[in-house]
Design an enzyme around this catalytic site. Structure first.
Site, PDB file in Angstrom:
ATOM      1  CB  THR A 193      -0.924  -0.032   1.196  1.00 39.46           C
ATOM      2  OG1 THR A 193       0.067   0.031   2.456  1.00 39.46           O
ATOM      3  CG2 THR A 193      -1.582  -1.132   1.286  1.00 39.46           C
ATOM      4  CD  GLU A 234      -5.592  -2.219   1.673  1.00 39.41           C
ATOM      5  OE1 GLU A 234      -5.739  -1.803   0.047  1.00 39.41           O
ATOM      6  OE2 GLU A 234      -5.203  -1.899   2.415  1.00 39.41           O
ATOM      7  CE  LYS A 261     -18.038  12.319  14.994  1.00 42.06           C
ATOM      8  NZ  LYS A 261     -18.009  11.308  15.839  1.00 42.06           N
ATOM      9  CD1 TRP A 270     -19.034  12.774  11.488  1.00 44.61           C
ATOM     10  CD2 TRP A 270     -19.286  11.117   9.953  1.00 44.61           C
ATOM     11  NE1 TRP A 270     -18.634  11.677  12.012  1.00 44.61           N
ATOM     12  CE2 TRP A 270     -18.607  10.508  11.322  1.00 44.61           C
ATOM     13  CE3 TRP A 270     -19.451  10.236   9.022  1.00 44.61           C
ATOM     14  CZ2 TRP A 270     -18.413   9.181  11.351  1.00 44.61           C
ATOM     15  CZ3 TRP A 270     -19.172   8.783   9.147  1.00 44.61           C
ATOM     16  CH2 TRP A 270     -18.804   8.303  10.339  1.00 44.61           C
TER      17      TRP A 270
HETATM   18  P1  AMP Z   1      -4.889   2.426  -3.114  1.00 42.10           P
HETATM   19  O1  AMP Z   1      -4.604   1.105  -2.137  1.00 42.10           O
HETATM   20  O2  AMP Z   1      -3.726   3.116  -3.290  1.00 42.10           O
HETATM   21  O3  AMP Z   1      -5.286   2.229  -4.405  1.00 42.10           O
HETATM   22  O4  AMP Z   1      -5.929   3.349  -2.363  1.00 42.10           O
HETATM   23  C1  AMP Z   1      -7.211   2.927  -2.048  1.00 42.10           C
HETATM   24  C2  AMP Z   1      -8.140   4.053  -1.790  1.00 42.10           C
HETATM   25  O5  AMP Z   1      -8.313   4.945  -2.753  1.00 42.10           O
HETATM   26  C3  AMP Z   1      -9.430   3.689  -1.381  1.00 42.10           C
HETATM   27  O6  AMP Z   1      -9.796   3.040  -0.029  1.00 42.10           O
HETATM   28  C4  AMP Z   1     -10.414   4.898  -1.559  1.00 42.10           C
HETATM   29  O7  AMP Z   1     -10.156   5.780  -0.480  1.00 42.10           O
HETATM   30  C5  AMP Z   1      -9.586   5.595  -2.748  1.00 42.10           C
HETATM   31  N1  AMP Z   1     -10.335   5.475  -3.917  1.00 42.10           N
HETATM   32  C6  AMP Z   1     -10.217   4.555  -4.932  1.00 42.10           C
HETATM   33  N2  AMP Z   1     -11.416   4.607  -5.814  1.00 42.10           N
HETATM   34  C7  AMP Z   1     -12.163   5.683  -5.210  1.00 42.10           C
HETATM   35  C8  AMP Z   1     -13.165   6.272  -5.910  1.00 42.10           C
HETATM   36  N3  AMP Z   1     -13.655   5.906  -6.985  1.00 42.10           N
HETATM   37  N4  AMP Z   1     -13.860   7.229  -5.247  1.00 42.10           N
HETATM   38  C9  AMP Z   1     -13.314   7.476  -4.009  1.00 42.10           C
HETATM   39  N5  AMP Z   1     -12.238   6.981  -3.281  1.00 42.10           N
HETATM   40  C10 AMP Z   1     -11.704   6.161  -4.249  1.00 42.10           C
END
Ligand code: AMP
Length: 556
Positions: free
Chosen positions: A185, A326, A433, A438
């Site tokens: 990540t 993930e 918050k 929220w």
């Molecule tokens: P990563 O593991 O770097 O791909 O990040 C994943 C995170 O990206 C997710 O948990 C979301 O917070 C964000 N994310 C991915 N796609 C979207 C989307 N379409 N809208 C909002 N957040 C997103």
């Protein structure tokens, strides 16, 4: 007594070898095109698959055995794709390394992955050389292209390795559950965590990718996400599964070179994060180029602004998808429901949603105590998912709190409506918050991006004595444009609850971005905390809250 009925179906392992063989035998003429910033080089699947068999032999010569980890520190190109297949076909594990990590994080990720070999782009060797002495497991470095290799230890040249190796004929037998690939990540809230994909999870995710976007042999996929970000969103494997061409822009993701690649190669499917699509849009408009040869844009990784989707609509639908490292990453896609077509009043309502879970991914939202919440489009909770390509743990047992009763706690907060459309309103760590209520930073940003002067917007919570937190709007304006915060507040009025209206505003040249091109809210909060943002406060917070009690509560 009669014996219970048994299934009469075969049990065939789902492996990357199967995906590879499809590309090798059925789609020999499909192409892999790599951009070099000016021209493109191309190879068909026949050539690429032949090179994969040689690379596998070369890696075996270097001592790579089943279970070993091979890191790739590369941009998007043919050689990276070859490693995507050669490494898992050997029974080893492909560990894609994010080229934008800090040196300390990079060393941590390589060491915790236990990489024995690292394949690195010539242009990235200085980054690797700088941390080489800290790498405890790496024995050999393989360099793609010509580079100064001092400080890298034992080094092989990628092409020499391929040329000097006869195609591998004896492949190991693969178990579908064995690890095939690994990705960390981005680690914006601590050390990056390792996610280990199995052959089976990648096979199923590839099929889901092909199915959800109707990918096929006539497609040319422009892969504008780095191949180190969640296996290039699974598109390389999906392309081999269905025979689509893969168009790889190397490191040239900046608007102008990317546009010239897109215009020259005419992908009909393009994939990227919102920032990339924003840049491409500006470049296309400036050059008066029509992108109407594209049939589908797939955009995700961060909330996709509605205005961005609308700007692309005359050319093609830019469809929002959601996923995480993930989740391999495909988890949700936002196509409108049956019967809702462009021009209908609800069309953009659905297009703006984060998406519906794809087949294979189960989803629920939960409250603080973990109880499932209703799908009413209003109740806000944390999104949890599970499925055959969703992680059940992290490498080394880190982050156990993210897993509960077989579900992954995504850290994303939002609502689900009756049809299963999710609207992500925030990350749990980004949610604001304020006075017990929220405020959705994503919704505020989406509303701000609809203003013609605003190029990019990020909203973060900042400490407030009376309300706990209040939103700070950080804006980047379009070249030659600006807007007064008073006018922007006016613009937002009526579009969001009035207690959401920010009274703190800051203007920056560019919104800080993370290593994969997403807004870096941690960096923004840090700038603010260190007093490095020039924040303009408009009115007393109390005045903003005068009508707060009239606002329906955002969360129950
Ligand atoms: P990563 O593991 O770097 O791909 O990040 C994943 C995170 O990206 C997710 O948990 C979301 O917070 C964000 N994310 C991915 N796609 C979207 C989307 N379409 N809208 C909002 N957040 C997103």
């Amino acid at each position: 007594m009669a014996r219970p009925l048994q299934s009469t179906m075969q049990e065939v392992p789902l492996t990357i070898a199967d995906i590879f063989r499809r590309g090798q035998s059925l789609f020999r003429g499909s192409q892999v095109v790599t951009f070099d910033g000016g021209t493109s080089r191309r190879a068909d699947f026949a050539e690429v698959t032949e090179r994969v068999t040689r690379l596998a032999a070369g890696l075996r010569y270097l001592g790579v055995k089943p279970g070993d980890r091979v890191g790739t520190f590369c941009w998007n190109h043919q050689e990276h794709l070859e490693a995507y297949f050669a490494v898992p076909l050997l029974g080893a594990v492909l560990h894609t390394l994010n080229v934008r990590l800090s040196p300390a994080q990079l060393a941590y990720v390589i060491n915790s992955g236990g990489d024995r070999v690292v394949i690195v782009d010539a242009g990235l060797t200085p980054l690797l050389a700088a941390i080489r002495s800290q790498l405890t497991t790496v024995e050999t470095v393989v360099v793609v292209g010509r580079a100064d290799t001092s400080g890298l230890g034992v080094v092989f040249d990628y092409n020499e390795l391929i040329k000097g190796s006869a195609p591998l004929r004896e492949w190991p037998v693969l178990d579908e559950r064995q690890p095939a690939a690994m990705c960390h990540t981005t680690g914006t809230t601590g050390d990056p965590r390792g996610v280990v994909y199995s052959h089976r999870s990648i096979w199923l995710h590839s099929l889901a990718t092909v199915a959800n976007f109707a990918l096929n042999e006539n497609d040319r996929i422009g892969l504008m996400v780095p191949m180190f970000h969640v296996n290039g969103w699974g598109k390389p494997y999906a392309a081999f599964m269905c025979g689509a061409d893969l168009l790889l822009p190397e490191r040239f993701l900046q608007p102008h070179p990317l546009l010239s690649f897109v215009v020259a190669e005419r992908p009909n499917v393009v994939v990227g994060v919102p920032t990339i699509f924003q840049g491409l849009l500006m470049a296309a408009r400036a050059a008066e180029v029509e992108l109407d040869f594209v049939r589908l844009g797939i955009c995700g990784g961060a909330a996709v602004p509605t205005t961005l989707m609308q700007a692309y609509q005359p050319w093609f639908p830019l469809i929002q998808a959601w996923g995480m490292t993930e989740t391999s990453p495909l988890g949700m896609v936002s196509f409108p429901p049956r019967g809702v077509v462009e021009g209908d009043s609800s069309y953009w309502h659905y297009r703006s949603k984060t998406g519906r879970p794809v087949a294979g991914v189960a989803l629920r939202i939960t409250g603080d105590s973990g109880t499932p919440l209703p799908w009413d489009g209003k109740t806000v909770g944390e999104v949890e998912v599970r499925g055959p390509w969703v992680a059940s743990s992290y490498l080394g047992g880190a982050g156990r709190e993210r897993f509960r009763d077989g579900w992954l706690l995504t850290g994303d907060v939002g609502t689900v409506d009756e049809l299963g459309y999710v609207q992500i309103t925030d990350r749990t760590k980004d949610i604001i918050k304020s006075g017990g209520e929220w405020i959705s930073s994503i919704e505020l940003e989406d509303a701000l991006l609809a203003h013609p002067a605003v190029l990019d917007a990020a909203v973060v919570g900042i400490p407030d004595e009376r309300w706990g937190e209040r939103p700070l709007a950080v804006l980047a304006f379009r070249p030659g444009h600006s807007a007064d915060p008073e006018d922007l507040r006016q613009f937002l009025t009526g579009k969001v609850p009035s207690f959401w209206l920010p009274e703190s505003w800051a203007v920056v040249a560019a919104i800080p971005k993370s290593s994969v091109g997403k807004q870096d809210k941690k960096a923004i909060r840090q700038l603010q905390a260190e007093g490095r943002l020039e924040v303009r406060r408009l009115v007393r917070v109390e005045a903003v809250w005068a009508d707060r009690l009239r606002v329906p509560k955002g969360r129950r």
